[in-house]
Design an enzyme around this catalytic site. Structure first.
Site, PDB file in Angstrom:
ATOM      1  N   TYR A   1       0.865  -1.246  -0.089  1.00  0.00           N
ATOM      2  CA  TYR A   1       0.015   0.007  -0.070  1.00  0.00           C
ATOM      3  C   TYR A   1       0.888   1.179  -0.006  1.00  0.00           C
ATOM      4  CZ  TYR A   1      -4.794  -1.394   0.555  1.00  0.00           C
ATOM      5  OH  TYR A   1      -6.149  -1.814   0.198  1.00  0.00           O
TER       6      TYR A   1
ATOM      7  N   GLU B   1      -0.648   4.904  -0.215  1.00  0.00           N
ATOM      8  CA  GLU B   1      -1.381   6.097  -0.308  1.00  0.00           C
ATOM      9  C   GLU B   1      -0.397   7.226  -0.155  1.00  0.00           C
ATOM     10  OE1 GLU B   1      -2.548   3.419   1.535  1.00  0.00           O
ATOM     11  OE2 GLU B   1      -4.901   3.531   1.315  1.00  0.00           O
TER      12      GLU B   1
ATOM     13  N   ASP C   1      -8.108  14.215 -24.182  1.00  0.00           N
ATOM     14  CA  ASP C   1      -7.982  12.999 -23.863  1.00  0.00           C
ATOM     15  C   ASP C   1      -7.432  11.875 -24.840  1.00  0.00           C
ATOM     16  OD1 ASP C   1      -8.529  10.119 -23.158  1.00  0.00           O
ATOM     17  OD2 ASP C   1     -10.608  10.513 -22.709  1.00  0.00           O
TER      18      ASP C   1
ATOM     19  N   LYS D   1      -3.324   1.370 -24.614  1.00  0.00           N
ATOM     20  CA  LYS D   1      -3.762   1.050 -26.112  1.00  0.00           C
ATOM     21  C   LYS D   1      -2.706   1.191 -27.111  1.00  0.00           C
ATOM     22  CE  LYS D   1      -8.714   2.605 -24.846  1.00  0.00           C
ATOM     23  NZ  LYS D   1      -8.590   3.263 -23.532  1.00  0.00           N
TER      24      LYS D   1
ATOM     25  N   ARG E   1      -3.135  -1.927 -18.174  1.00  0.00           N
ATOM     26  CA  ARG E   1      -4.164  -0.927 -17.886  1.00  0.00           C
ATOM     27  C   ARG E   1      -4.211   0.070 -16.723  1.00  0.00           C
ATOM     28  NH1 ARG E   1      -7.697  -3.869 -21.233  1.00  0.00           N
ATOM     29  NH2 ARG E   1      -9.562  -2.716 -20.579  1.00  0.00           N
TER      30      ARG E   1
END
Length: 509
Positions: A100, A102, A255, A284, A290
């Site tokens: 983790y 954060e 975008d 892509k 991803r």
């Protein structure tokens, strides 16, 4: 004598040790080479934490193998998909998954993150380098889980609830996160939590109607205009977008999810020259994992008539919107994979790959038109093309269904003028994935031939099925024995052809 709770094994090079739980086995390794295997139970079994997927969960392993074979034997033409490299997959499956983190580098909420700080800073540095950006002019957040959260974080941090947004309409090639609603319902969360108004393409040319956008922007007064697409095959005129945004004192956000790899390679229009904010997915044309990414400008935004400089104030609002506003712990294994992909995107080999992606798409469009098919906007500048099946009396749902059954995977898509997303008129076709498998123009000509034959079978089934509904069509395709034989023959050809090309990352399950 060792306790039953712990056993230690001497490694081959001196004092290196491997600690083993009482109920299992561990591989001790030195310099990456396995030196010893110990089984505390003495029954030949291995502790589940050290079992391979095949050993631990053969059912899941079998499903993954089937999917791997589908990818190897099929022709992947979905414009938003790609095959990442083995190095990217190794980063995704590494120990980076375990922590983790954060917060941001130098300001985390958990201990033990010093190497994650190093890794995230490296990824940020590579992001700027991949797109030729200067650190004093641009900042970057590499923590968004994907492109949709990245876009929502920008809206949340920069314009706030009920802020006004203009994006390309979904049926005309935009994305859900740019806002979409029907007369009866707000479909996209962007339209639910913000006020959205679409701009559209000219229905005859298939090109964005910038003049209409300018007129509507003067009426709507957006705080942000989005230059982006999901199925628009042409370069975006970022300069014109900027002029319209400046007239309305609006931010311009690009975008570039679909074209980010092509932007990095310099083969399509560059949004960084004119935009205030640039978001992207990373899987892509960029060929990474991803994940998502946000670039934001620094420095002077504008100079008032009295000479006062108005500075950009994007870094803090965007970072705080990502965390703690919308996300918890970042997926650091994905951040690591993004860093690997960005390094690869800076290499000459990747730039050649991007040139091939565009050349292959343009060759497909030209060949399809030569065979009598209609391509929206008359061609493509990018990695995708939109095939309009309406002149043939067909639709995208039928074409997608038949082509998938012969191993050609693409997606149905609306064309300009379509009234229903459930029965769209076209097929979206993309070249990034097969180009990653080393397909060249001549190979894509074979793909076009397979598609042509598949679409002729689609027309035959549509003519011979007993009803007009999609379910009648599917029933005919899946039950008529003569038609099934024709599909099987074409599928065999497709599979034989596809299997002759490598699958990137093949060795990694």
């Amino acid at each position: 004598m060792d306790s039953p709770v712990e056993k230690k094994a001497k490694m081959n090079n001196g004092d290196a040790m491997a600690t083993v739980p009482a109920n299992g086995t561990i591989n001790g390794a030195v310099n990456g080479t396995t030196k010893a295997v110990i089984n505390a139970n003495g029954d030949g079994s291995r502790w589940f934490g050290h079992q391979s997927l095949q050993e631990n969960d053969p059912e899941m392993y079998a499903i993954i193998l089937k999917e791997k074979e589908r990818q190897r034997k099929g022709l992947e033409l979905i414009a938003s998909e790609n095959f990442p490299s083995r190095a990217v997959l190794e980063a995704l499956g590494s120990c980076l998954q375990n922590k983790y983190c954060e917060g941001y580098p130098g300001n985390r909420y958990y201990g033990g993150t010093q190497f994650f700080d190093e890794m995230e800073r490296l990824t940020q540095k590579r992001a700027l380098a991949a797109f030729g950006l200067k650190e004093e002019e641009w900042g970057v957040n590499v923590q968004p889980y994907s492109g949709s959260p990245a876009n929502f974080a920008v809206y949340t941090g920069v314009i706030g609830p009920h802020g006004r947004i203009m994006g390309l309409d979904l049926p005309d090639g935009g994305h859900l996160t740019h806002g979409f609603m029907t007369p009866k319902k707000k479909i996209s969360a962007t339209s639910v939590f913000f006020e959205s108004m679409p701009y559209r393409v000219n229905q005859e040319t298939g090109l964005i109607d910038y003049d209409a956008l300018a007129v509507n922007a003067r009426l709507f007064r957006p705080q942000m205009i989005i230059a982006g697409m999901s199925c628009y095959p042409r370069n975006l005129d970022y300069k014109r977008f900027k002029e319209i945004a400046a007239e309305n004192d609006a931010y311009l956000m690009a975008d570039m999810a679909h074209v980010s790899g092509l932007v990095a390679a310099g083969v399509v229009a560059n949004p960084f020259e004119y935009c205030d904010i640039v978001t992207s997915t990373t899987h892509k044309t960029l060929r990474g994992p991803r994940s998502g990414i946000i670039f934001y400008r620094k420095g002077v935004r504008k100079v008032l008539k009295n000479g006062t400089e108005v500075m950009y104030d994007l870094e803090k609002p965007i970072n705080e919107a990502v965390f703690p506003g919308l996300q918890g712990g970042p997926h650091m294994h994905a951040v690591g994979g993004v860093g690997v992909a960005l390094l690869q995107a800076s290499q000459p080999e990747f730039k050649q790959y991007a040139r091939d992606v565009v050349a292959n798409a343009q060759a497909m469009a030209a060949e399809l038109m030569k065979r009598g098919y209609t391509i929206c906007s008359g061609g493509t500048d990018t990695h995708l093309l939109l095939l309009d099946l309406r002149p043939l009396g067909l639709d995208g749902a039928r074409g997608e269904f038949v082509l998938e059954r012969v191993g050609i995977v693409l997606n149905k898509n609306t064309c300009p003028g379509d009234k229903s997303a459930l029965k769209p008129g076209g097929l979206r076709i993309g070249t990034p994935a097969l180009t990653s498998r080393n397909f060249k123009v001549d190979d894509f000509m074979r793909v076009v031939d397979f598609m042509d034959r598949g679409l002729k079978l689609t027309a035959e089934a549509n003519k011979n099925c007993s009803g007009t509904l999609l379910r009648d069509f599917k029933t005919y395709v899946t039950t008529n024995s003569d038609f099934q034989s024709k599909l099987a023959a074409l599928e065999t050809e497709v599979e034989s052809f596809a299997e002759s090309f490598p699958l990137p990352g093949h060795e990694v399950l």
